[in-house]
Design a protein around this motif. Sequence first.
Motif, PDB file in Angstrom:
ATOM      1  N   ILE A 195       0.863  -1.179   0.000  1.00  0.00           N
ATOM      2  CA  ILE A 195       0.000   0.000   0.000  1.00  0.00           C
ATOM      3  C   ILE A 195       0.899   1.228   0.000  1.00  0.00           C
ATOM      4  CG2 ILE A 195      -0.315  -0.005   2.509  1.00  0.00           C
ATOM      5  CD1 ILE A 195      -3.153   1.267   1.847  1.00  0.00           C
ATOM      6  N   VAL A 196       0.536   2.181  -0.849  1.00  0.00           N
ATOM      7  CA  VAL A 196       1.287   3.429  -0.989  1.00  0.00           C
ATOM      8  C   VAL A 196       0.360   4.577  -0.620  1.00  0.00           C
ATOM      9  CG1 VAL A 196       2.573   4.906  -2.577  1.00  0.00           C
ATOM     10  CG2 VAL A 196       2.565   2.418  -2.916  1.00  0.00           C
ATOM     11  N   LEU A 197       0.841   5.467   0.241  1.00  0.00           N
ATOM     12  CA  LEU A 197       0.126   6.693   0.571  1.00  0.00           C
ATOM     13  C   LEU A 197       1.001   7.858   0.179  1.00  0.00           C
ATOM     14  CD1 LEU A 197      -1.137   5.789   4.147  1.00  0.00           C
ATOM     15  CD2 LEU A 197      -2.359   5.546   1.986  1.00  0.00           C
ATOM     16  N   GLY A 198       0.382   8.891  -0.380  1.00  0.00           N
ATOM     17  CA  GLY A 198       1.169  10.050  -0.784  1.00  0.00           C
ATOM     18  C   GLY A 198       0.300  11.180  -1.288  1.00  0.00           C
ATOM     19  N   ARG A 199       0.977  12.143  -1.915  1.00  0.00           N
ATOM     20  CA  ARG A 199       0.307  13.286  -2.535  1.00  0.00           C
ATOM     21  C   ARG A 199       0.810  13.393  -3.965  1.00  0.00           C
ATOM     22  NH1 ARG A 199      -2.326  16.973   0.507  1.00  0.00           N
ATOM     23  NH2 ARG A 199      -1.847  18.703  -0.852  1.00  0.00           N
ATOM     24  N   LEU A 200      -0.084  13.816  -4.854  1.00  0.00           N
ATOM     25  CA  LEU A 200       0.352  14.056  -6.232  1.00  0.00           C
ATOM     26  C   LEU A 200      -0.292  15.314  -6.773  1.00  0.00           C
ATOM     27  CD1 LEU A 200      -2.015  13.115  -8.432  1.00  0.00           C
ATOM     28  CD2 LEU A 200      -1.213  10.884  -7.769  1.00  0.00           C
ATOM     29  N   GLN A 233      -2.715   3.849  -3.162  1.00  0.00           N
ATOM     30  CA  GLN A 233      -2.661   2.841  -4.210  1.00  0.00           C
ATOM     31  C   GLN A 233      -2.204   1.529  -3.580  1.00  0.00           C
ATOM     32  OE1 GLN A 233      -0.583   4.085  -7.741  1.00  0.00           O
ATOM     33  NE2 GLN A 233      -1.479   2.453  -8.952  1.00  0.00           N
ATOM     34  N   ILE A 234      -2.888   0.468  -3.953  1.00  0.00           N
ATOM     35  CA  ILE A 234      -2.576  -0.867  -3.453  1.00  0.00           C
ATOM     36  C   ILE A 234      -2.142  -1.721  -4.632  1.00  0.00           C
ATOM     37  CG2 ILE A 234      -3.508  -2.953  -2.379  1.00  0.00           C
ATOM     38  CD1 ILE A 234      -5.544  -1.083  -0.971  1.00  0.00           C
ATOM     39  N   PHE A 235      -1.056  -2.448  -4.445  1.00  0.00           N
ATOM     40  CA  PHE A 235      -0.564  -3.401  -5.445  1.00  0.00           C
ATOM     41  C   PHE A 235      -0.469  -4.771  -4.797  1.00  0.00           C
ATOM     42  CE2 PHE A 235       1.538   0.633  -6.555  1.00  0.00           C
ATOM     43  CZ  PHE A 235       1.240   0.750  -7.907  1.00  0.00           C
ATOM     44  N   LEU A 236      -0.873  -5.796  -5.524  1.00  0.00           N
ATOM     45  CA  LEU A 236      -0.602  -7.163  -5.115  1.00  0.00           C
ATOM     46  C   LEU A 236       0.280  -7.774  -6.200  1.00  0.00           C
ATOM     47  CD1 LEU A 236      -0.922  -9.587  -3.250  1.00  0.00           C
ATOM     48  CD2 LEU A 236      -3.015 -10.174  -4.503  1.00  0.00           C
ATOM     49  N   LEU A 237       1.523  -8.049  -5.834  1.00  0.00           N
ATOM     50  CA  LEU A 237       2.467  -8.668  -6.754  1.00  0.00           C
ATOM     51  C   LEU A 237       2.400 -10.173  -6.562  1.00  0.00           C
ATOM     52  CD1 LEU A 237       5.586  -6.354  -6.215  1.00  0.00           C
ATOM     53  CD2 LEU A 237       3.623  -6.004  -7.717  1.00  0.00           C
ATOM     54  N   LYS A 238       2.287 -10.904  -7.670  1.00  0.00           N
ATOM     55  CA  LYS A 238       2.211 -12.361  -7.632  1.00  0.00           C
ATOM     56  C   LYS A 238       3.408 -12.952  -8.368  1.00  0.00           C
ATOM     57  CE  LYS A 238      -1.938 -13.546  -6.024  1.00  0.00           C
ATOM     58  NZ  LYS A 238      -2.094 -14.549  -4.998  1.00  0.00           N
ATOM     59  N   PRO A 239       3.899 -14.095  -7.902  1.00  0.00           N
ATOM     60  CA  PRO A 239       5.025 -14.731  -8.589  1.00  0.00           C
ATOM     61  C   PRO A 239       4.607 -15.302  -9.946  1.00  0.00           C
ATOM     62  CG  PRO A 239       4.391 -15.992  -6.625  1.00  0.00           C
ATOM     63  CD  PRO A 239       3.489 -14.800  -6.705  1.00  0.00           C
TER      64      PRO A 239
END
Length: 130
Positions: free
Chosen positions: A87-92, A104-110
Amino acid sequence: MSLNLQYEDIGKEFVQQYYAIFDDPANRKNVINFYNATDSFMTFEGNQIQGAPKILEKVQSLSFQKIARVITTVDSQPTFDGGVLIIVLGRLKCDDDPPHAFSQIFLLKPNGGSLFVAHDIFRLNIHNSA
Protein backbone atom coordinates in the motif's frame (compact mmCIF):
# COMPACT_ATOMS: atom_id res chain seq x y z
CA MET A 1 5.34 -21.83 -1.89
CA SER A 2 6.46 -19.89 1.15
CA LEU A 3 6.63 -16.32 2.37
CA ASN A 4 8.95 -14.00 0.48
CA LEU A 5 11.26 -12.71 3.22
CA GLN A 6 12.43 -9.85 0.98
CA TYR A 7 8.93 -8.34 0.91
CA GLU A 8 9.86 -4.93 2.36
CA ASP A 9 12.76 -4.38 -0.04
CA ILE A 10 10.67 -5.65 -2.97
CA GLY A 11 7.82 -3.29 -2.05
CA LYS A 12 10.05 -0.21 -1.82
CA GLU A 13 12.01 -1.04 -4.98
CA PHE A 14 8.85 -1.82 -6.93
CA VAL A 15 7.17 1.46 -5.94
CA GLN A 16 10.26 3.48 -6.85
CA GLN A 17 10.57 1.77 -10.25
CA TYR A 18 6.83 1.83 -11.05
CA TYR A 19 6.37 5.55 -10.36
CA ALA A 20 9.60 6.48 -12.14
CA ILE A 21 8.16 4.91 -15.29
CA PHE A 22 4.53 6.02 -14.79
CA ASP A 23 5.45 9.63 -13.99
CA ASP A 24 7.58 10.04 -17.13
CA PRO A 25 5.22 10.80 -20.06
CA ALA A 26 7.75 9.54 -22.62
CA ASN A 27 8.18 6.27 -20.73
CA ARG A 28 4.63 5.76 -19.35
CA LYS A 29 3.70 3.18 -22.00
CA ASN A 30 6.23 0.81 -20.43
CA VAL A 31 4.06 0.27 -17.34
CA ILE A 32 2.46 -2.51 -19.41
CA ASN A 33 5.54 -4.61 -18.55
CA PHE A 34 4.45 -4.80 -14.88
CA TYR A 35 1.12 -6.44 -15.76
CA ASN A 36 0.05 -9.83 -17.11
CA ALA A 37 -1.80 -9.94 -20.44
CA THR A 38 -4.88 -11.59 -18.93
CA ASP A 39 -4.38 -12.12 -15.18
CA SER A 40 -3.92 -8.51 -14.01
CA PHE A 41 -6.70 -6.33 -12.64
CA MET A 42 -6.78 -2.57 -12.09
CA THR A 43 -9.40 -0.48 -10.35
CA PHE A 44 -8.79 3.18 -11.17
CA GLU A 45 -11.12 5.55 -9.35
CA GLY A 46 -13.80 2.84 -9.27
CA ASN A 47 -13.41 1.73 -12.92
CA GLN A 48 -12.39 -1.92 -13.20
CA ILE A 49 -10.11 -3.10 -15.98
CA GLN A 50 -8.65 -6.54 -16.75
CA GLY A 51 -5.50 -7.42 -18.70
CA ALA A 52 -2.36 -5.52 -19.58
CA PRO A 53 -3.62 -4.20 -22.96
CA LYS A 54 -6.74 -2.64 -21.38
CA ILE A 55 -4.72 -1.30 -18.46
CA LEU A 56 -2.32 0.36 -20.90
CA GLU A 57 -5.30 1.89 -22.75
CA LYS A 58 -6.48 3.40 -19.47
CA VAL A 59 -3.03 4.72 -18.56
CA GLN A 60 -2.56 6.26 -22.00
CA SER A 61 -6.01 7.88 -21.84
CA LEU A 62 -5.03 9.97 -18.82
CA SER A 63 -4.73 13.56 -19.99
CA PHE A 64 -2.06 14.95 -17.64
CA GLN A 65 1.55 15.38 -18.72
CA LYS A 66 3.39 16.40 -15.54
CA ILE A 67 3.19 14.61 -12.22
CA ALA A 68 4.81 15.78 -9.02
CA ARG A 69 4.49 12.93 -6.51
CA VAL A 70 5.51 12.74 -2.86
CA ILE A 71 5.38 9.28 -1.29
CA THR A 72 4.46 9.47 2.40
CA THR A 73 4.73 5.77 3.20
CA VAL A 74 5.09 2.35 1.61
CA ASP A 75 3.90 -0.61 3.68
CA SER A 76 4.35 -4.18 2.47
CA GLN A 77 3.34 -7.65 3.61
CA PRO A 78 4.32 -11.07 2.29
CA THR A 79 1.65 -13.40 0.92
CA PHE A 80 1.70 -17.16 1.39
CA ASP A 81 2.25 -17.81 -2.32
CA GLY A 82 5.51 -15.80 -2.42
CA GLY A 83 3.90 -12.54 -3.50
CA VAL A 84 3.91 -9.11 -1.91
CA LEU A 85 1.00 -6.85 -0.90
CA ILE A 86 1.89 -3.13 -1.03
CA ILE A 87 0.00 0.00 0.00
CA VAL A 88 1.29 3.43 -0.99
CA LEU A 89 0.13 6.69 0.57
CA GLY A 90 1.17 10.05 -0.78
CA ARG A 91 0.31 13.29 -2.53
CA LEU A 92 0.35 14.06 -6.23
CA LYS A 93 -0.04 17.11 -8.38
CA CYS A 94 -0.92 16.73 -12.04
CA ASP A 95 -0.22 19.61 -14.42
CA ASP A 96 -1.82 22.76 -12.90
CA ASP A 97 -4.34 20.91 -10.68
CA PRO A 98 -4.14 21.36 -6.91
CA PRO A 99 -2.28 18.61 -5.03
CA HIS A 100 -4.35 15.67 -3.75
CA ALA A 101 -3.66 12.83 -1.36
CA PHE A 102 -3.79 9.40 -2.98
CA SER A 103 -3.60 5.76 -2.02
CA GLN A 104 -2.66 2.84 -4.21
CA ILE A 105 -2.58 -0.87 -3.45
CA PHE A 106 -0.56 -3.40 -5.44
CA LEU A 107 -0.60 -7.16 -5.12
CA LEU A 108 2.47 -8.67 -6.75
CA LYS A 109 2.21 -12.36 -7.63
CA PRO A 110 5.02 -14.73 -8.59
CA ASN A 111 5.34 -15.76 -12.22
CA GLY A 112 8.33 -17.98 -12.84
CA GLY A 113 11.34 -16.15 -11.42
CA SER A 114 9.72 -12.72 -11.32
CA LEU A 115 6.66 -10.91 -10.00
CA PHE A 116 3.80 -9.22 -11.85
CA VAL A 117 1.06 -6.84 -10.72
CA ALA A 118 -1.99 -9.06 -10.24
CA HIS A 119 -4.09 -6.34 -8.59
CA ASP A 120 -3.77 -2.54 -8.63
CA ILE A 121 -6.27 -0.24 -6.91
CA PHE A 122 -5.85 3.55 -7.17
CA ARG A 123 -7.88 6.30 -5.48
CA LEU A 124 -7.50 9.98 -4.94
CA ASN A 125 -8.34 10.64 -1.29
CA ILE A 126 -10.92 13.36 -1.83
CA HIS A 127 -13.50 13.81 0.89
CA ASN A 128 -16.75 15.40 -0.12
CA SER A 129 -18.78 16.53 2.87
CA ALA A 130 -22.25 16.50 1.39
